[in-house]
Design a protein around this motif. Structure first.
Motif, PDB file in Angstrom:
ATOM      1  N   PRO A  85       0.785  -1.236   0.000  1.00 31.05           N
ATOM      2  CA  PRO A  85       0.000   0.000   0.000  1.00 31.05           C
ATOM      3  C   PRO A  85       0.817   1.286   0.000  1.00 31.05           C
ATOM      4  CG  PRO A  85       0.091  -0.903   2.211  1.00 31.05           C
ATOM      5  CD  PRO A  85       0.821  -1.881   1.332  1.00 31.05           C
ATOM      6  N   HIS A  86       2.101   1.202   0.384  1.00 29.32           N
ATOM      7  CA  HIS A  86       2.887   2.418   0.528  1.00 29.32           C
ATOM      8  C   HIS A  86       3.764   2.665  -0.695  1.00 29.32           C
ATOM      9  CE1 HIS A  86       5.233  -0.916   2.465  1.00 29.32           C
ATOM     10  NE2 HIS A  86       6.148  -0.460   1.603  1.00 29.32           N
ATOM     11  N   THR A  87       4.246   3.896  -0.824  1.00 29.90           N
ATOM     12  CA  THR A  87       5.132   4.257  -1.916  1.00 29.90           C
ATOM     13  C   THR A  87       6.472   3.545  -1.777  1.00 29.90           C
ATOM     14  OG1 THR A  87       4.113   6.427  -2.173  1.00 29.90           O
ATOM     15  CG2 THR A  87       6.356   6.183  -3.019  1.00 29.90           C
ATOM     16  N   VAL A  88       6.991   3.036  -2.892  1.00 24.34           N
ATOM     17  CA  VAL A  88       8.317   2.423  -2.938  1.00 24.34           C
ATOM     18  C   VAL A  88       9.126   3.186  -3.985  1.00 24.34           C
ATOM     19  CG1 VAL A  88       9.667   0.337  -3.358  1.00 24.34           C
ATOM     20  CG2 VAL A  88       7.400   0.159  -2.290  1.00 24.34           C
ATOM     21  N   ARG A  89      10.060   4.016  -3.528  1.00 26.24           N
ATOM     22  CA  ARG A  89      10.885   4.796  -4.450  1.00 26.24           C
ATOM     23  C   ARG A  89      12.078   3.957  -4.897  1.00 26.24           C
ATOM     24  NH1 ARG A  89       9.421   8.690  -0.481  1.00 26.24           N
ATOM     25  NH2 ARG A  89       7.976  10.230  -1.345  1.00 26.24           N
ATOM     26  N   VAL A  90      12.399   4.058  -6.171  1.00 27.81           N
ATOM     27  CA  VAL A  90      13.516   3.300  -6.728  1.00 27.81           C
ATOM     28  C   VAL A  90      14.534   4.290  -7.285  1.00 27.81           C
ATOM     29  CG1 VAL A  90      14.252   1.510  -8.333  1.00 27.81           C
ATOM     30  CG2 VAL A  90      11.951   1.413  -7.318  1.00 27.81           C
ATOM     31  N   ALA A  91      15.709   4.343  -6.640  1.00 25.60           N
ATOM     32  CA  ALA A  91      16.797   5.203  -7.100  1.00 25.60           C
ATOM     33  C   ALA A  91      17.710   4.399  -8.019  1.00 25.60           C
ATOM     34  CB  ALA A  91      17.583   5.747  -5.909  1.00 25.60           C
ATOM     35  N   TYR A  92      18.167   5.040  -9.093  1.00 27.15           N
ATOM     36  CA  TYR A  92      19.043   4.376 -10.056  1.00 27.15           C
ATOM     37  C   TYR A  92      19.750   5.450 -10.869  1.00 27.15           C
ATOM     38  CZ  TYR A  92      15.132   5.536 -13.121  1.00 27.15           C
ATOM     39  OH  TYR A  92      14.143   6.208 -13.797  1.00 27.15           O
ATOM     40  N   PRO A  93      20.870   5.121 -11.540  1.00 33.35           N
ATOM     41  CA  PRO A  93      21.571   6.121 -12.347  1.00 33.35           C
ATOM     42  C   PRO A  93      20.707   6.616 -13.495  1.00 33.35           C
ATOM     43  CG  PRO A  93      22.992   4.236 -11.910  1.00 33.35           C
ATOM     44  CD  PRO A  93      21.611   3.844 -11.471  1.00 33.35           C
ATOM     45  N   ALA A  94      20.550   7.931 -13.602  1.00 30.33           N
ATOM     46  CA  ALA A  94      19.712   8.499 -14.653  1.00 30.33           C
ATOM     47  C   ALA A  94      20.208   8.134 -16.043  1.00 30.33           C
ATOM     48  CB  ALA A  94      19.662  10.023 -14.501  1.00 30.33           C
ATOM     49  N   ASP A 113       0.811   1.526  -8.983  1.00 25.91           N
ATOM     50  CA  ASP A 113       1.302   2.905  -9.074  1.00 25.91           C
ATOM     51  C   ASP A 113       2.107   3.316  -7.844  1.00 25.91           C
ATOM     52  OD1 ASP A 113      -0.678   3.094  -7.190  1.00 25.91           O
ATOM     53  OD2 ASP A 113      -1.892   4.579  -8.267  1.00 25.91           O
ATOM     54  N   VAL A 114       2.420   2.358  -6.949  1.00 24.02           N
ATOM     55  CA  VAL A 114       3.175   2.730  -5.747  1.00 24.02           C
ATOM     56  C   VAL A 114       4.673   2.800  -6.023  1.00 24.02           C
ATOM     57  CG1 VAL A 114       1.422   1.707  -4.254  1.00 24.02           C
ATOM     58  CG2 VAL A 114       3.492   0.387  -4.811  1.00 24.02           C
ATOM     59  N   VAL A 115       5.130   2.199  -7.141  1.00 23.21           N
ATOM     60  CA  VAL A 115       6.555   2.219  -7.482  1.00 23.21           C
ATOM     61  C   VAL A 115       6.870   3.541  -8.181  1.00 23.21           C
ATOM     62  CG1 VAL A 115       8.385   1.123  -8.827  1.00 23.21           C
ATOM     63  CG2 VAL A 115       6.685  -0.281  -7.628  1.00 23.21           C
ATOM     64  N   VAL A 116       7.753   4.330  -7.581  1.00 23.10           N
ATOM     65  CA  VAL A 116       8.061   5.668  -8.087  1.00 23.10           C
ATOM     66  C   VAL A 116       9.530   5.737  -8.478  1.00 23.10           C
ATOM     67  CG1 VAL A 116       8.146   8.127  -7.516  1.00 23.10           C
ATOM     68  CG2 VAL A 116       6.268   6.706  -6.653  1.00 23.10           C
ATOM     69  N   ALA A 117       9.797   6.055  -9.742  1.00 18.18           N
ATOM     70  CA  ALA A 117      11.174   6.165 -10.226  1.00 18.18           C
ATOM     71  C   ALA A 117      11.848   7.390  -9.626  1.00 18.18           C
ATOM     72  CB  ALA A 117      11.179   6.254 -11.752  1.00 18.18           C
ATOM     73  N   GLN A 118      13.116   7.238  -9.285  1.00 17.03           N
ATOM     74  CA  GLN A 118      13.887   8.330  -8.692  1.00 17.03           C
ATOM     75  C   GLN A 118      15.298   8.324  -9.280  1.00 17.03           C
ATOM     76  OE1 GLN A 118      14.915   8.327  -4.376  1.00 17.03           O
ATOM     77  NE2 GLN A 118      13.563  10.077  -4.306  1.00 17.03           N
ATOM     78  N   PRO A 119      15.438   8.707 -10.553  1.00 18.87           N
ATOM     79  CA  PRO A 119      16.773   8.712 -11.169  1.00 18.87           C
ATOM     80  C   PRO A 119      17.701   9.709 -10.487  1.00 18.87           C
ATOM     81  CG  PRO A 119      15.166   9.806 -12.578  1.00 18.87           C
ATOM     82  CD  PRO A 119      14.399   9.174 -11.467  1.00 18.87           C
ATOM     83  N   VAL A 120      18.972   9.320 -10.331  1.00 24.11           N
ATOM     84  CA  VAL A 120      19.959  10.203  -9.716  1.00 24.11           C
ATOM     85  C   VAL A 120      21.053  10.509 -10.726  1.00 24.11           C
ATOM     86  CG1 VAL A 120      19.509   9.385  -7.376  1.00 24.11           C
ATOM     87  CG2 VAL A 120      21.251   8.250  -8.738  1.00 24.11           C
ATOM     88  N   ASP A 121      21.543  11.735 -10.684  1.00 26.19           N
ATOM     89  CA  ASP A 121      22.664  12.115 -11.520  1.00 26.19           C
ATOM     90  C   ASP A 121      23.455  13.199 -10.808  1.00 26.19           C
ATOM     91  OD1 ASP A 121      21.078  14.354 -11.781  1.00 26.19           O
ATOM     92  OD2 ASP A 121      20.653  14.056 -13.908  1.00 26.19           O
ATOM     93  N   GLY A 122      24.592  13.571 -11.379  1.00 23.32           N
ATOM     94  CA  GLY A 122      25.426  14.549 -10.701  1.00 23.32           C
ATOM     95  C   GLY A 122      25.882  14.014  -9.366  1.00 23.32           C
TER      96      GLY A 122
END
Length: 316
Positions: A85-94, A113-122
Motif C-alpha cells: 500500500p505504501h510508496t516504494v521509491r527506486v533510485a538508479y543512475p539516470a 502505481d506505488v513504485v516511483v522512479a527516482q533517477p539520480v545524476d550529478g
C-alpha cells in the motif's frame, strides 16, 4: 523497539555459485526497508530470510549490470501482486533510464502505481528522501554509470538526567526542550538544550559496489558506522580488478581506513574463489584497516554497530 540491521541476500559477483547467490542486500532501519541491488533470486532469498515485499520502502540500484538488477522485475511484480500500500521509491543512475524502463515493464502483469522512479545524476542527495534518513548518491568509477549510496540519520542530542534535574527541567518541559531548543523553567529561568544534553551523531551506513579506488568511495564511507563494499578479487588478481573497474579486498580495506569507517563488510566475491580462500579476504583487508572486518555470507544478519562518537565528521 526499532531494529537496524543488514540482511545479506546474496554475495556473489557476476556469476552465482552454489553457496553464493547474486547480489542482494536488505537494510532494515526502523520503519524503513531499503533493498540494494537485487540480482537474480532475490525473491527467494527474501523468503528464506523471512522478508516480504511489504517490508520494502525503497530500492537503490547502483548500476545496470545484470548481477545488480536482474531481480528488479520480479521484485516490482511481487510488490504489485502483494498489493503493497505504501510508496516504494527506486533510485538508479539516470544515465541508465532505458534499462530502467525495460526492467520496470519486463513482462505482462497487473501493474501498481506505488513504485516511483527516482533517477539520480550529478552528485548529492536523492531528490526525495525522508526527514529521519538522508540519502546521498555519488558517482563511482566503473565501466558503466554507477552510484554508491550513503544513508545517514540526522545528528541529535542525548539528554542528561542529572543536568535536567539541576536546571529544574522536568515532565513535559523535557520534550519541549528537545523540540524547541530552550524552555523557561517554573521560576522563570531560560534553559538552553546544550545545558542539559550532549550532541549525538546520527548513525551512518554506506553502500559501495562496483568501482575502482576513487575519492567518491571514500567520501561516501566517511565516518560510516557500517561500510558494505565490494571486494571482488584477492591481491593475486589485482590486474583483473584494474581492468574491470573493481576492488580487491586490500583496496576495500584501504578505502575503509581512509574514510575512518567502523565496521567493514566485504562482499561481491568472484566465483573463482573456493570456500577455503574466504579467510584471505579478511586478512588482506585487515592489512590496511584495523577496524572490524566481516566477510559477508548469504542470509547473514549484521546489526548496525553502535554509534561511535569519535567519528563525528559529516558530509555536507
Amino acid at each position: 523497539m526499532s531494529v537496524r540491521e543488514l540482511v545479506v541476500l546474496g554475495t556473489s559477483s557476476a556469476v552465482p555459485t552454489r553457496r553464493r547467490n547474486h547480489n542482494g542486500y536488505f537494510l532494515r532501519w526502523d520503519t524503513h526497508g531499503v533493498l540494494f541491488d537485487p540480482g537474480e533470486g532475490t525473491q527467494r532469498q527474501m523468503s528464506l530470510a523471512g522478508l516480504a515485499a511489504t517490508d520494502i520502502t525503497r530500492v537503490c540500484i547502483t548500476h545496470f549490470h545484470g548481477d545488480h538488477c536482474l531481480g528488479l522485475p520480479g521484485t516490482i511484480q511481487r510488490i504489485a501482486r502483494d498489493r503493497v500500500p505504501h510508496t516504494v521509491r527506486v533510485a538508479y543512475p539516470a544515465q541508465g533510464q532505458r534499462y530502467w524502463q525495460r526492467l520496470r515493464h519486463a513482462t505482462a502483469f497487473h501493474d501498481t502505481d506505488v513504485v516511483v522512479a527516482q533517477p539520480v545524476d550529478g552528485t548529492g542527495s536523492c531528490p526525495v528522501g525522508e526527514p529521519d534518513l538522508r540519502i546521498t548518491a555519488l558517482p563511482l568509477r566503473h565501466s558503466t554509470p554507477t552510484y554508491g549510496y550513503r544513508l545517514a540519520e540526522p545528528d541529535g542530542w542525548r539528554m542528561l538526567p542529572e543536568r535536567l534535574a539541576a536546571h529544574g527541567v522536568h515532565g513535559p518541559m523535557i520534550r519541549r526542550l528537545q523540540h524547541q531548543g530552550a524552555v523557561t523553567t517554573d521560576d522563570g529561568r531560560r534553559v538552553e538544550l546544550a545545558q542539559c544534553a550532549r550532541p549525538r551523531r546520527g548513525q551512518v551506513m554506506a553502500f559501495v559496489m562496483d568501482t575502482a579506488e576513487c575519492d567518491q568511495a571514500v567520501e561516501l564511507a566517511r565516518d560510516a558506522d557500517l561500510l558494505v563494499i565490494e571486494s571482488t578479487y584477492l591481491d593475486t588478481e589485482e590486474h583483473l580488478a584494474r581492468s574491470y573497474g573493481h576492488l580487491t579486498a586490500r583496496q576495500a580495506g584501504r578505502i575503509a581506513a581512509r574514510a575512518g569507517a567502523g565496521t567493514l563488510v566485504l562482499t561481491h566475491l568472484s566465483e573463482r574463489y573456493e570456500q577455503e580462500e574466504d579467510p584471505r579476504f579478511v586478512t588482506q583487508a585487515a592489512a590496511e584497516f584495523d577496524g572490524h572486518v566481516v566477510l559477508a555470507q548469504d542470509l547473514q544478519r549484521i546489526p548496525l554497530p553502535p554509534r561511535n562518537p569519535d567519528r563525528a565528521t559529516r558530509m555536507g
